[in-house]
Design a protein around this motif. Sequence first.
Motif: not given
Length: 263
Positions: A154, A180, A183, A246
């Motif tokens: 990202d 994801l 994260w 998100h």
Amino acid sequence: MKKIIIGLAATIVTSFLLVTSCVTPPIEVAQEAYDYNAIVPKVLGLNGPANAIGHGITDFPVEYSASYSRGGSSLEWEVSGGATILEVIDEGSFKGKKAKIVFPQVDEASTVTITVTETTMGGIKSAPYTFNVVLAPYCPLDLDEFVGEYTVDDGEDSEICTISRDPGDPLFGLIINGPLSYWTGANNGGTLKIKLAGCTSTVSFSAQATGAIHATYGNITMTQDNEAGPNIFDPEDKSITITAKHTVAAGNFGSWTTVFTKN
């Protein structure tokens, strides 16, 4: 006396059976009186999509059917624009009620016309009925080339994830396992189903609860956000770029772009 009564009853029953056996059932009377030459046929409509994908693949035909039934009639099917009638299917005494059609592969939006004519048992033919189908373009991609291990980044953090084929969408679909993970962690990265459009090299996906769990706010939903950044792929190096908003139950963290680079 008892025997006489029994004998009389038997005689009455026998007579009744003889009489009723000589009477033609009402349904047969109606069928015999039915005049097939009196029918004025008309194709009343078709069931089937008015929009389809022009992929040209015989494994994925589209089925159309008459929106009504008429015993003894038959339908004749014709298609234009390079489409192919793969199979015509009867339903009871209604011949050719359904047809499976393969639309041609097209690089840009186009229209194909389905023409259906009905002929009655008496040989009377209807006026042709036409049904237009708008084809969306399809440029073939070898989706297997996108399968494998990727690094998702990202711009601040990165992690390993994998991409596989989506068995429910053999023409366009891929599944990102761990979108994801950069994260929420490698074992908590969730999944995201995406579609690749070969004609435009663009990526699309519906809003999805990924299954990735934020430690404080719970399940994270990703929603495509084309205004915040690109959703594209590179057919040469197989990299994929997506931009998504998100969201969690308490609100959203905003939109940002992530890049998936094939390892």
